[in-house]
Design a protein around this motif. Structure first.
Motif, PDB file in Angstrom:
ATOM      1  N   SER A  33       0.816  -1.219   0.000  1.00  0.00           N
ATOM      2  CA  SER A  33       0.000   0.000   0.000  1.00  0.00           C
ATOM      3  C   SER A  33       0.853   1.273   0.000  1.00  0.00           C
ATOM      4  N   ASN A  34       2.153   1.150   0.292  1.00  0.00           N
ATOM      5  CA  ASN A  34       3.054   2.297   0.330  1.00  0.00           C
ATOM      6  C   ASN A  34       3.919   2.394  -0.938  1.00  0.00           C
ATOM      7  N   LYS A  35       3.710   1.499  -1.902  1.00  0.00           N
ATOM      8  CA  LYS A  35       4.548   1.425  -3.102  1.00  0.00           C
ATOM      9  C   LYS A  35       3.931   2.211  -4.249  1.00  0.00           C
ATOM     10  N   HIS A  36       4.767   2.975  -4.951  1.00  0.00           N
ATOM     11  CA  HIS A  36       4.333   3.740  -6.119  1.00  0.00           C
ATOM     12  C   HIS A  36       5.316   3.527  -7.265  1.00  0.00           C
ATOM     13  N   ASP A  37       4.787   3.366  -8.465  1.00  0.00           N
ATOM     14  CA  ASP A  37       5.618   3.229  -9.653  1.00  0.00           C
ATOM     15  C   ASP A  37       5.817   4.606 -10.282  1.00  0.00           C
ATOM     16  N   LEU A  38       7.055   4.916 -10.598  1.00  0.00           N
ATOM     17  CA  LEU A  38       7.388   6.168 -11.279  1.00  0.00           C
ATOM     18  C   LEU A  38       7.438   5.923 -12.781  1.00  0.00           C
ATOM     19  N   ARG A  39       7.242   6.979 -13.553  1.00  0.00           N
ATOM     20  CA  ARG A  39       7.375   6.855 -15.010  1.00  0.00           C
ATOM     21  C   ARG A  39       8.812   6.477 -15.340  1.00  0.00           C
ATOM     22  N   PRO A  40       9.011   5.635 -16.350  1.00  0.00           N
ATOM     23  CA  PRO A  40      10.367   5.195 -16.684  1.00  0.00           C
ATOM     24  C   PRO A  40      11.277   6.348 -17.112  1.00  0.00           C
ATOM     25  N   ILE A  41      12.563   6.153 -16.874  1.00  0.00           N
ATOM     26  CA  ILE A  41      13.602   7.044 -17.384  1.00  0.00           C
ATOM     27  C   ILE A  41      14.133   6.381 -18.650  1.00  0.00           C
ATOM     28  N   THR A  42      14.262   7.147 -19.728  1.00  0.00           N
ATOM     29  CA  THR A  42      14.736   6.607 -20.994  1.00  0.00           C
ATOM     30  C   THR A  42      16.096   7.183 -21.331  1.00  0.00           C
ATOM     31  N   LEU A  43      17.052   6.292 -21.559  1.00  0.00           N
ATOM     32  CA  LEU A  43      18.385   6.711 -21.995  1.00  0.00           C
ATOM     33  C   LEU A  43      18.495   6.436 -23.487  1.00  0.00           C
ATOM     34  N   SER A  44      18.536   7.513 -24.270  1.00  0.00           N
ATOM     35  CA  SER A  44      18.629   7.424 -25.723  1.00  0.00           C
ATOM     36  C   SER A  44      19.356   8.660 -26.225  1.00  0.00           C
ATOM     37  N   ALA A  45      20.257   8.480 -27.168  1.00  0.00           N
ATOM     38  CA  ALA A  45      21.059   9.594 -27.683  1.00  0.00           C
ATOM     39  C   ALA A  45      20.176  10.743 -28.153  1.00  0.00           C
ATOM     40  N   GLY A  46      20.371  11.922 -27.569  1.00  0.00           N
ATOM     41  CA  GLY A  46      19.655  13.124 -27.971  1.00  0.00           C
ATOM     42  C   GLY A  46      18.220  13.230 -27.507  1.00  0.00           C
ATOM     43  N   MET A  47      17.717  12.280 -26.722  1.00  0.00           N
ATOM     44  CA  MET A  47      16.330  12.308 -26.260  1.00  0.00           C
ATOM     45  C   MET A  47      16.275  12.723 -24.790  1.00  0.00           C
ATOM     46  N   PRO A  48      15.156  13.362 -24.370  1.00  0.00           N
ATOM     47  CA  PRO A  48      15.022  13.749 -22.960  1.00  0.00           C
ATOM     48  C   PRO A  48      14.942  12.524 -22.044  1.00  0.00           C
TER      49      PRO A  48
END
Length: 144
Positions: A33-48
């Protein structure tokens, strides 16, 4: 003999602690009940790295996937942030790692890493691609 009623009461109690209206189970901060999923971090050349900054709450358990498309050898550095959290585990291809601390992570090829952590120390932090200065290569984080 006197401990048996207490033990039975603890086993039968679904939530043992309540803080700010939030009930924790037997696992305390690690309760589902205390766990939350964050949006993924994407590692890609030139991308945010991410769409928006993170607003985290101290004492909350989070899971985040860091995904690399393999377009370039890329990593994330954020010693201030990594020292403001308690890392429960890092999962890479089904292998679970439970480190005492972390300074940075790096991908040499395409892959996915999942990090489970509890936000601890309030403040403003960031994760960024090492050697970059652009805002899109930096993820701003606030722990409240």
């Amino acid at each position: 003999m006197h401990r048996l009623p207490l033990i039975l009461a603890l086993i039968a109690t679904p939530a043992l602690a309540v803080e700010d209206g939030h009930a924790f189970g037997l696992a305390g901060l690690l309760s589902r009940s205390n766990k939350h999923d964050l949006r993924p971090i994407t590692l890609s050349a030139g991308m945010p790295l991410a769409d928006t900054a993170w607003a985290l709450r101290s004492g909350t358990y989070y899971e985040v996937e860091i995904q690399s498309d393999g377009s370039q050898e890329l990593g994330l550095v954020g010693p201030g942030f990594f020292r403001a959290i308690w890392i429960d585990e890092i999962v890479i291809e089904g292998l679970e790692i439970r480190p005492l601390g972390l300074d940075s992570v790096e991908f040499d090829a395409a892959g996915v890493m999942e990090i489970g952590f509890v936000a601890i120390k309030p403040g403003r932090y960031h994760l960024k691609v090492p050697g970059t200065t652009g805002d899109t290569q930096r993820l701003e984080i606030e722990i409240k």
